[in-house]
Design a protein around this motif. Structure first.
Motif, mmCIF file in Angstrom:
data_model
loop_
_atom_site.group_PDB
_atom_site.id
_atom_site.type_symbol
_atom_site.label_atom_id
_atom_site.label_comp_id
_atom_site.label_asym_id
_atom_site.label_seq_id
_atom_site.Cartn_x
_atom_site.Cartn_y
_atom_site.Cartn_z
ATOM 1 N N ALA A 194 45.791 44.252 48.596
ATOM 2 C CA ALA A 194 44.413 44.697 48.807
ATOM 3 C C ALA A 194 44.307 46.210 48.717
ATOM 4 N N ALA A 195 45.349 46.912 49.175
ATOM 5 C CA ALA A 195 45.361 48.367 49.052
ATOM 6 C C ALA A 195 45.480 48.782 47.592
ATOM 7 N N ILE A 196 46.316 48.093 46.827
ATOM 8 C CA ILE A 196 46.432 48.388 45.393
ATOM 9 C C ILE A 196 45.092 48.149 44.699
ATOM 10 N N GLY A 197 44.386 47.121 45.104
ATOM 11 C CA GLY A 197 43.087 46.817 44.524
ATOM 12 C C GLY A 197 41.953 47.657 45.060
ATOM 13 N N ASN A 198 42.229 48.505 46.079
ATOM 14 C CA ASN A 198 41.215 49.388 46.659
ATOM 15 C C ASN A 198 40.028 48.595 47.216
ATOM 16 N N CYS A 199 40.310 47.398 47.720
ATOM 17 C CA CYS A 199 39.239 46.497 48.157
ATOM 18 C C CYS A 199 38.406 47.078 49.304
ATOM 19 N N ASN A 200 39.066 47.760 50.240
ATOM 20 C CA ASN A 200 38.330 48.240 51.406
ATOM 21 C C ASN A 200 37.276 49.264 51.039
ATOM 22 N N ASP A 201 37.539 50.098 50.023
ATOM 23 C CA ASP A 201 36.588 51.149 49.692
ATOM 24 C C ASP A 201 35.334 50.605 49.021
ATOM 25 N N THR A 251 30.234 44.020 38.307
ATOM 26 C CA THR A 251 30.674 45.164 39.101
ATOM 27 C C THR A 251 31.911 44.774 39.907
ATOM 28 N N PHE A 252 32.084 43.489 40.131
ATOM 29 C CA PHE A 252 33.341 42.954 40.654
ATOM 30 C C PHE A 252 34.263 42.776 39.440
ATOM 31 N N PRO A 253 35.379 43.491 39.354
ATOM 32 C CA PRO A 253 36.143 43.549 38.100
ATOM 33 C C PRO A 253 37.002 42.325 37.830
ATOM 34 N N TYR A 254 36.353 41.162 37.776
ATOM 35 C CA TYR A 254 37.138 39.955 37.477
ATOM 36 C C TYR A 254 37.653 39.962 36.045
ATOM 37 N N ASP A 255 37.100 40.850 35.203
ATOM 38 C CA ASP A 255 37.667 40.976 33.866
ATOM 39 C C ASP A 255 39.082 41.559 33.917
ATOM 40 N N HIS A 256 39.447 42.190 35.046
ATOM 41 C CA HIS A 256 40.829 42.619 35.279
ATOM 42 C C HIS A 256 41.580 41.607 36.150
ATOM 43 N N PHE A 257 40.879 41.049 37.125
ATOM 44 C CA PHE A 257 41.547 40.163 38.084
ATOM 45 C C PHE A 257 41.946 38.835 37.474
ATOM 46 N N THR A 258 41.466 38.537 36.289
ATOM 47 C CA THR A 258 41.934 37.331 35.604
ATOM 48 C C THR A 258 43.432 37.383 35.357
ATOM 49 N N ASN A 259 44.011 38.610 35.398
ATOM 50 C CA ASN A 259 45.456 38.771 35.200
ATOM 51 C C ASN A 259 46.278 38.428 36.436
ATOM 52 N N VAL A 260 45.638 38.342 37.606
ATOM 53 C CA VAL A 260 46.380 38.216 38.862
ATOM 54 C C VAL A 260 46.974 36.814 38.997
ATOM 55 N N SER A 261 48.212 36.751 39.446
ATOM 56 C CA SER A 261 48.933 35.475 39.539
ATOM 57 C C SER A 261 48.429 34.633 40.706
ATOM 58 N N ARG A 303 55.948 45.300 35.443
ATOM 59 C CA ARG A 303 55.309 45.267 36.764
ATOM 60 C C ARG A 303 54.137 46.254 36.801
ATOM 61 N N GLY A 304 54.350 47.442 36.250
ATOM 62 C CA GLY A 304 53.282 48.430 36.223
ATOM 63 C C GLY A 304 52.102 48.001 35.378
ATOM 64 N N ALA A 305 52.380 47.368 34.244
ATOM 65 C CA ALA A 305 51.297 46.874 33.390
ATOM 66 C C ALA A 305 50.521 45.769 34.094
ATOM 67 N N TYR A 306 51.251 44.865 34.751
ATOM 68 C CA TYR A 306 50.597 43.774 35.483
ATOM 69 C C TYR A 306 49.650 44.323 36.553
ATOM 70 N N LEU A 307 50.105 45.322 37.308
ATOM 71 C CA LEU A 307 49.272 45.885 38.367
ATOM 72 C C LEU A 307 48.180 46.788 37.799
ATOM 73 N N GLY A 308 48.538 47.661 36.855
ATOM 74 C CA GLY A 308 47.569 48.606 36.327
ATOM 75 C C GLY A 308 46.442 47.951 35.552
ATOM 76 N N GLY A 310 45.683 44.749 35.958
ATOM 77 C CA GLY A 310 45.124 43.686 36.780
ATOM 78 C C GLY A 310 44.513 44.196 38.066
ATOM 79 N N LEU A 311 45.221 44.011 39.158
ATOM 80 C CA LEU A 311 44.633 44.270 40.469
ATOM 81 C C LEU A 311 44.202 45.719 40.659
ATOM 82 N N ALA A 312 44.973 46.670 40.175
ATOM 83 C CA ALA A 312 44.596 48.077 40.323
ATOM 84 C C ALA A 312 43.437 48.457 39.411
ATOM 85 N N HIS A 313 43.179 47.679 38.398
ATOM 86 C CA HIS A 313 42.069 47.828 37.444
ATOM 87 C C HIS A 313 41.772 49.283 37.092
ATOM 88 N N CYS A 314 42.822 49.994 36.654
ATOM 89 C CA CYS A 314 42.682 51.418 36.323
ATOM 90 C C CYS A 314 41.638 51.649 35.238
#
Length: 461
Positions: free
Chosen positions: A60-67, A129-139, A200-205, A207-211
Motif C-alpha cells: 500500500a505504501a508502494i502504491g501511495n494509497c494513503n495519499d 482516476t483509479f489507475p487500474y490500467d496499471h493495477f491490472t499487472n498486480v499478482s 521486480r522493478g518493472a513489475y512494481l514501477g 504496476g502498483l507504483a504506477h510511475c
C-alpha cells in the motif's frame, strides 16, 4: 406523378434501423454491464495472517494509497479527496472496512476485480482516476496482501461525496467505452533476458507504483499516451519530469542516485522531492529496501545510458557546483534579479554550508533546467518544509515577501545563472496563477492531503 418506389420500402428501412438500434443497444449493454458480487460478513481482523497484513502495508505504501484516500482531518483511507480533472471533479472512495460506506462487505474477489478491471462490488465501472490500467499487472498474491491490510484497518464511517461531472460523463457506463479503447488487461510477464531485480522493478514501477500515471502525458480522453511513455506529465500544478531521454536533469541519473532519492527524498546531485513526489518518497522510505532498489534499477534503464555529451555536461555541472563562480551583480544581464538573489538566496545557496542550513547548489536543479518553470515557481512561493527526523533541506517560502514581478525577475536570473537553457516566457503570469492556488501548494508542501488533485491518476474510485 406516380412513384415507382415499392410502398413497403420505407417500412423496411425503418425496420432495419430499428434492428440496428436494438442490436447496438444490446451490444452496449453487454459491454457496460457487470454483475454484482454477493456481499459477505465483515471478516475478523484476526482471520488474516499477520505476515500477509505486513506485506500488504508495504504494498500500500508502494502504491501511495494513503495519499489518495486520506483527507486532512479524516480517517486514514476513508476517501473524500477531490481530483480535479479536465472533465470535472472526482472524489476518492472509502477503502476502510466500514460495512456501510467502505469495503467491509467486499469479498476478496470483488477487491481483485476492482484492481484488475475497475469495477466495484455492485458492478459499477470506476473512473480511471483509479489507475487500474496499471493495477491490472498486480499478482493475485499481492492483491490478497493488499486486501488483508485494508480489511484490518480501523473502519471509518465516511459516506462518499458526489462527483461533479457533466453529462454524459456522469454516467458510469460511458467508462466501459473508455476501457475498450485504453485498458490492456493481463498480468506482468517477466523478461527472461533481464535480471530478477530489473523484473521486480518493472513489475512494481509499471504496476502498483504506477510511475507512468504521473510521468506520462495524457491524450484528450485522459488516457496515457502510449507513444510518449515517461515523457513527463502534469500533476497538481507541478510538472512530473520526464524519466526517459528527455529528462531535463543537468546531471544524468543512475540507479544509485535514483535509489537514494526514492528512499530519502533527496540526492545532493539532483535536489529535493517536492509536491506530489514528496508524498511518494515519504511512503517509499518505509518499505523494503530491496523493492526500492529494484524500482531504481528499472527506472535507470528507462532513462537509458547517458550519451558521451550528456555525461560531459553532467561532469561540467558537478565541477561548477563544487567550485561555484563568485556572485557578481552584472548590470548587463539581470541586475534586479541578481540583487534579489543576493539578498534572499545567496546566504544559503552560496556559503557551502552543510544540510539542513546550506542550500542545494542551484546548478544541479532540474527545476531550473526544465522547459516548464512551474516547479521552480512553486518552490519559491511555498518553500521546502523539513522532513521530520532527517537532515533534509529547508527553505522559507517567499509568497508573502515578494510580489509576482519580483519572483519572475528572480527566476529569470536563476535560469540564466544556473542553467544553459534559454529564458522562460510568460513567467510573471504563471507566478500569478500559482499564487492563486497557494493554499494547495502550501498543503502539498506540508504533506497534508486535502488539496485537489489536478490529474487523471492515482485515485481509487
Amino acid at each position: 406523378m406516380q412513384s415507382n418506389r415499392p410502398l413497403g420500402l420505407p417500412r423496411m428501412i425503418a425496420g432495419v434501423i430499428g434492428v440496428v438500434v436494438v442490436v447496438g443497444a444490446a451490444a452496449g449493454f453487454a459491454v457496460a454491464w457487470r454483475p454484482a458480487i454477493a456481499a459477505i460478513e465483515l471478516p475478523a481482523p484476526s482471520s488474516f495472517d499477520p505476515a500477509l497484513v505486513k506485506r500488504g502495508r508495504e504494498l500500500a505504501a508502494i502504491g501511495n494509497c494513503n495519499d489518495c484516500h486520506t483527507v486532512k482531518g479524516g480517517g486514514s483511507f476513508a476517501g473524500g479527496l477531490p481530483v480535479q480533472t479536465p472533465f470535472g471533479t472526482i472524489y476518492s472512495s472509502n477503502i476502510t472496512p466500514d460495512v456501510q460506506t467502505g469495503i467491509g462487505r467486499w469479498p476478496e474477489e470483488a477487491f481483485r476485480r476492482a484492481m484488475r478491471s475497475g469495477v466495484n462490488r455492485d458492478g459499477q465501472h470506476l473512473y480511471p482516476t483509479f489507475p487500474y490500467d496499471h493495477f491490472t499487472n498486480v499478482s493475485d498474491e499481492d492483491d490478497a496482501a493488499l486486501y488483508a491490510f485494508l480489511m484490518t484497518r480501523p473502519p471509518v464511517d465516511a459516506p462518499p461525496r458526489a462527483n461533479r461531472l457533466s453529462f454524459p460523463l456522469d454516467q458510469r457506463f460511458v467508462i466501459a467505452g473508455w476501457k475498450l479503447l485504453f485498458l490492456r488487461r493481463g498480468l506482468y510477464q517477466p523478461d527472461s533476458t533481464r535480471s530478477a531485480e530489473w523484473n521486480r522493478g518493472a513489475y512494481l514501477g509499471e504496476g502498483l507504483a504506477h510511475c507512468g500515471a504521473c510521468h506520462t502525458p495524457r491524450n484528450g480522453l485522459g488516457a496515457e499516451r502510449s507513444n510518449a511513455q515517461f515523457a513527463g506529465g502534469d500533476v497538481d500544478n507541478w510538472q512530473a519530469f520526464a524519466l526517459n531521454k528527455q529528462s531535463p536533469a543537468p546531471v544524468p541519473w543512475d540507479a544509485e542516485a535514483l535509489y537514494v532519492y526514492l528512499r530519502q527524498g533527496f540526492h545532493p546531485d539532483h535536489g529535493t522531492a517536492r509536491g506530489p513526489m514528496a508524498e511518494v518518497v515519504s511512503n517509499l522510505s518505509s518499505v523494503n529496501e530491496s523493492d526500492v532498489r529494484a524500482i531504481a534499477i528499472y527506472m535507470a534503464d528507462v532513462f537509458g545510458a547517458p550519451s558521451i555529451d550528456d555525461r560531459k555536461r553532467g561532469e561540467a555541472v558537478l565541477a561548477q557546483a563544487r567550485s561555484p563562480a563568485p556572485l557578481t551583480l552584472d548590470s548587463n544581464v539581470n541586475a534586479a534579479g541578481a540583487s534579489i538573489y543576493a539578498a534572499a538566496c545567496a546566504t544559503c545557496h552560496e556559503t557551502g554550508r552543510a544540510l539542513p542550513y546550506g542550500g542545494v547548489n542551484l546548478a544541479l536543479s532540474t527545476a531550473l533546467s526544465s522547459p516548464d518553470p512551474r516547479n521552480a515557481i512553486n518552490i519559491v512561493l511555498s518553500g521546502i518544509r523539513p522532513v521530520e527526523g532527517e537532515r533534509s533541506p529547508i527553505m522559507p517560502g517567499f509568497a508573502a515577501s515578494m510580489n509576482d514581478g519580483q519572483i519572475a525577475t528572480l527566476l529569470q536570473f536563476l535560469r540564466d545563472r544556473f542553467s544553459n537553457q534559454p529564458p522562460w516566457s510568460g513567467v510573471e503570469k504563471m507566478v500569478a496563477d500559482a499564487r492563486q492556488s497557494q493554499p494547495v501548494l502550501l498543503q502539498t508542501s506540508s504533506g497534508s492531503h486535502d488539496a485537489p488533485r489536478e490529474s487523471m491518476r492515482r485515485e481509487k474510485r
